[in-house]
Write a protein that holds these residues in place. Structure first.
Motif, short mmCIF file in Angstrom:
data_model
loop_
_atom_site.label_atom_id
_atom_site.label_comp_id
_atom_site.label_asym_id
_atom_site.label_seq_id
_atom_site.Cartn_x
_atom_site.Cartn_y
_atom_site.Cartn_z
N CYS A 1 9.42 -15.37 -11.52
CA CYS A 1 8.26 -14.62 -11.02
C CYS A 1 8.63 -13.77 -9.81
O CYS A 1 8.20 -12.61 -9.69
N VAL A 2 9.45 -14.32 -8.92
CA VAL A 2 9.88 -13.56 -7.75
C VAL A 2 10.77 -12.39 -8.17
O VAL A 2 10.64 -11.27 -7.65
N LEU A 3 11.69 -12.63 -9.10
CA LEU A 3 12.56 -11.57 -9.58
C LEU A 3 11.75 -10.45 -10.25
O LEU A 3 12.04 -9.26 -10.06
N LEU A 4 10.75 -10.82 -11.03
CA LEU A 4 9.91 -9.82 -11.67
C LEU A 4 9.12 -9.01 -10.65
O LEU A 4 8.95 -7.79 -10.80
N LEU A 5 8.65 -9.68 -9.60
CA LEU A 5 7.94 -8.96 -8.55
C LEU A 5 8.86 -7.96 -7.86
O LEU A 5 8.47 -6.80 -7.63
N ALA A 6 10.08 -8.39 -7.55
CA ALA A 6 11.03 -7.47 -6.91
C ALA A 6 11.37 -6.31 -7.83
O ALA A 6 11.49 -5.16 -7.38
N THR A 7 11.50 -6.59 -9.13
CA THR A 7 11.78 -5.52 -10.09
C THR A 7 10.63 -4.53 -10.16
O THR A 7 10.86 -3.30 -10.23
N ARG A 8 9.42 -5.05 -10.14
CA ARG A 8 8.25 -4.16 -10.19
C ARG A 8 8.17 -3.29 -8.95
O ARG A 8 7.76 -2.12 -9.02
N MET A 9 8.58 -3.81 -7.82
CA MET A 9 8.52 -3.04 -6.57
C MET A 9 9.48 -1.85 -6.59
O MET A 9 9.24 -0.85 -5.93
N VAL A 10 10.58 -1.96 -7.35
CA VAL A 10 11.55 -0.86 -7.41
C VAL A 10 11.50 -0.17 -8.76
O VAL A 10 12.44 0.53 -9.15
N ALA A 11 10.40 -0.37 -9.50
CA ALA A 11 10.29 0.22 -10.83
C ALA A 11 10.33 1.74 -10.78
O ALA A 11 10.87 2.39 -11.68
N LEU B 1 0.80 -1.22 0.00
CA LEU B 1 0.00 0.00 0.00
C LEU B 1 0.84 1.28 0.00
O LEU B 1 0.43 2.27 -0.63
N PRO B 2 2.00 1.33 0.66
CA PRO B 2 2.78 2.57 0.58
C PRO B 2 3.22 2.94 -0.83
O PRO B 2 3.39 4.12 -1.14
N ILE B 3 3.44 1.94 -1.69
CA ILE B 3 3.86 2.23 -3.06
C ILE B 3 2.76 1.93 -4.07
O ILE B 3 2.85 2.33 -5.23
N LEU B 4 1.72 1.23 -3.65
CA LEU B 4 0.57 0.93 -4.50
C LEU B 4 -0.69 1.20 -3.68
O LEU B 4 -1.35 0.29 -3.21
N PRO B 5 -1.04 2.48 -3.50
CA PRO B 5 -2.12 2.82 -2.57
C PRO B 5 -3.49 2.44 -3.10
O PRO B 5 -3.64 1.95 -4.23
N ILE B 6 -4.49 2.67 -2.27
CA ILE B 6 -5.87 2.40 -2.67
C ILE B 6 -6.16 3.14 -3.97
O ILE B 6 -5.94 4.34 -4.08
N PRO B 7 -6.61 2.43 -5.00
CA PRO B 7 -6.73 3.04 -6.33
C PRO B 7 -7.84 4.07 -6.42
O PRO B 7 -8.88 3.96 -5.78
N ALA B 8 -7.60 5.10 -7.24
CA ALA B 8 -8.61 6.10 -7.56
C ALA B 8 -9.31 5.66 -8.85
O ALA B 8 -8.66 5.53 -9.88
N PRO B 9 -10.60 5.37 -8.81
CA PRO B 9 -11.27 4.81 -9.98
C PRO B 9 -11.24 5.76 -11.17
O PRO B 9 -11.27 6.98 -11.03
N ALA B 10 -11.20 5.15 -12.37
CA ALA B 10 -11.17 5.94 -13.60
C ALA B 10 -12.08 5.35 -14.66
O ALA B 10 -12.74 6.09 -15.39
N ALA B 11 -12.10 4.02 -14.78
CA ALA B 11 -12.88 3.38 -15.84
C ALA B 11 -14.36 3.43 -15.52
O ALA B 11 -14.78 3.38 -14.35
N MET B 12 -15.18 3.52 -16.55
CA MET B 12 -16.63 3.58 -16.37
C MET B 12 -17.14 2.33 -15.66
O MET B 12 -18.05 2.41 -14.83
#
Length: 586
Positions: free
Chosen positions: A449-459, A61-72
């Motif tokens: 998959c774990v490496l990709l997750l770690a990469t996404r976290m520091v994207a 949540l600190p880097i991927l917070p509660i989303p703000a809706p956009a799509a209809m």
């Protein structure tokens, strides 16, 4: 970017498998032993996977917070959630509804989201218990990962099921738009997992609880992805009929009592509940809000062989633009052979990129390479062939409409993972020139998959390009960013801090694109809503709206300014014999 990284890591893993297949063996063996002990405790494995999904998404949540809706679609589900959270199935129609008109929302005969209610029901649970609909999404993701693990235990065994559960956590429970928006996906995946997980158990043990779980799974599908659920259910129904046909008379009586009757009872209750919901929302127990909204709006049908119906006049230019440039254009494209082929090809690309990608695809390539000479379809196990049939029949049904998004196939999630794990299980003992290539591949897939997750976290700090605003920007993958509208969320937060209640009139530029940027969506209870959003209909019509909501501070927002400009609505002179109720605030 991430699809390229995934492709590079997959190629690297393939190269390492043929050159240094024993790389990291000691560490992997220790990890496999620990996971093997946990996997033997089937119930605990299911709980651990579910809790891991919940904990990991909460930790992000600190880097991927509660989303703000956009799509209809998101706002339609949010309205359903808010309606349920207020203890209602539908809301009364406001006399001012033309000012408040929203796409994918029904205003006549009631005010309700047009979609089926399962997604909104999960979101309402989160809204009531934890204060926000997002927590319903969060819960659904955790339950989905647990349900997938439970399903896999019956199809691929305990150890592989535990691996599959954690793969679901990484690929679907963290950065996927299923866990980072209100579009859905996880709820239908729960339904599919309950149905397929109960099928072999019900046939083997004939316990009532499995029939009830299958019924609940079908009920979830009927209220989340009903069209796709029909095609998904056809092979299941055939399998059950074949099973019953081959039973002895004594066995048949037991199966009817413990399996068939409870299943049919749940399905009957589901139909009654759906009929009641339809009656309360549309006035007809056989007509869902989705069909009423389609009839009222008219225009493009879901299938290319159907004829378009007359379109009612559009009140707002943005609605007309969306219809002509997106909806109608899609239908016209589907009328030609080449256009239809392009639609199907793009749908297939979406399916592949989201559910497989390179890391889940190359085990099938390795399995094909490892096949001995003379291998045929008959050598594939009946359970694997059945899962292939389920996927094929469902995807064939999903190919008929002109629209496709990755979450339309959510009910197949557990079957897809089962097939991936089956390919890995087949590849694992494969040796090339005496080298344990297959064993390395089975270890490389979760490691990637774990490496990709770690990469996404520091994207963010690494400034890696992240595909956003899908589907218009390209193919969705496991970590594609869901559409966001932070500008609307910022305005809403500012107005929520103002004293009293607020009315916002939204003004768009002539070229406004509302696909992911429609601001006019409202809560279930308009009278008690802190903020009401309305379209700009010109001074005269706006005054009509302002007089109706005469106890609110009135604002004008220029949605297409960068950043959007919010200012008090200009106060007009009261007409003779009338009193102006417009109040502006600074």
């Amino acid at each position: 970017m991430f699809l390229k990284i995934e492709a590079g890591l997959s190629v690297l893993a393939l190269a390492l498998a043929f050159t240094v297949p024993k790389l990291g063996s000691r560490w992997f063996e220790a990890l496999e032993q620990s996971f093997g002990k946990l996997a033997q405790r089937r119930g605990l494995s299911v709980v651990v996977v579910g809790l891991t999904a919940l904990a990991l998404r909460a930790a992000l949540l600190p880097i991927l917070p509660i989303p703000a809706p956009a799509a209809m679609d998101e706002f339609s589900y949010l309205l359903i959630s808010d309606t349920f959270a207020h203890g209602r199935l539908a809301n009364p129609t406001s006399p001012m509804w033309p000012h408040l008109e929203s796409l994918l929302v029904l205003w006549q005969p009631t005010h309700v989201g047009m979609y089926h209610p399962a997604q909104g029901l999960f979101m309402a649970v989160g809204q009531v218990l934890l204060g926000h609909p997002f927590w319903g999404i969060w819960l659904s993701v955790g339950i989905m990962c647990a349900a997938i693990t439970w399903m896999l235990q019956a199809w691929v065994g305990e150890s592989w099921a535990l691996l599959g559960g954690f793969l679901a956590v990484i690929r679907l429970g963290t950065y996927s738009y299923w866990a980072d928006s209100y579009w859905g996906g996880a709820v239908a995946a729960i339904g599919g997992a309950l149905v397929l997980g109960a099928l072999p158990r019900m046939k083997q043990e004939r316990r009532m609880r499995y029939a009830l779980l299958m019924g609940v799974g079908f009920a979830i599908l009927a209220n989340s992805r009903p069209y796709e659920g029909v095609f998904f259910g056809i092979p299941i129904a055939v399998a059950l009929l074949v099973w019953l046909w081959n039973l002895t008379r004594a066995e048949l009586g037991q199966a009817l009592k413990r399996a068939v009757v409870p299943l049919l009872a749940v399905l009957a209750l589901t139909l009654v509940a759906m009929g009641y919901y339809f009656w309360r929302t549309t006035g007809n127990p056989t007509t869902p809000p989705y069909l009423v909204a389609a009839r009222q709006q008219g225009g493009v049908p879901p299938f290319s062989w159907q004829k378009p119906t007359p379109v009612r006049p559009f009140r707002y230019p943005a609605f007309e633009k969306l219809y002509n440039q997106f909806t109608l254009a899609r239908y016209e494209l589907a009328q030609s052979f080449t256009g239809r082929a392009a639609i199907e090809w793009f749908a297939l690309e979406q399916f592949w990129s989201f559910y497989f990608g390179f890391v889940f695809a190359f085990p099938f390539l390795l399995a094909w390479v490892a096949m001995p000479y003379g291998f045929s379809l008959k050598d594939i196990s009946p359970s694997t062939r059945f899962l292939v049939v389920v996927c094929a029949v469902t995807l064939a049904g999903e190919a008929l409409p002109i629209w496709y998004n990755a979450h339309y196939s959510a009910e197949l999630t557990c079957a897809i993972l089962a097939l991936v794990l089956t390919a890995l299980r087949y590849v694992r003992p494969w040796r090339w020139r005496g080298k344990p290539v297959g064993r390395f591949i089975t270890r490389a897939v979760p490691a990637i998959c774990v490496l990709l997750l770690a990469t996404r976290m520091v994207a963010g700090p690494l400034k890696l390009h992240l595909t956003a605003l899908w589907p218009r920007s390209g193919l969705p993958i496991w970590c594609t960013m869901a559409p966001k509208n932070p500008a609307r969320a910022a305005v809403l937060q500012k107005l929520s801090q103002q004293p009293g209640r607020q009315l916002v009139i939204v003004r768009y530029s002539p070229d406004h694109d509302i696909y992911f940027n429609e601001w006019v969506y409202n809560r279930a209870d308009l009278d008690s809503a802190k903020v009401i959003w309305a379209h700009d209909m010109g001074p005269e019509k706006n005054e009509e709206l302002i007089r109706y909501f005469n106890n609110r501070h009135v604002w004008l927002v220029y949605a297409d300014d960068n950043p959007p400009k919010l200012e008090p609505y200009p106060v007009s002179e009261p007409s003779a014999g009338a009193t102006s109720h417009v109040t502006s605030t600074k």
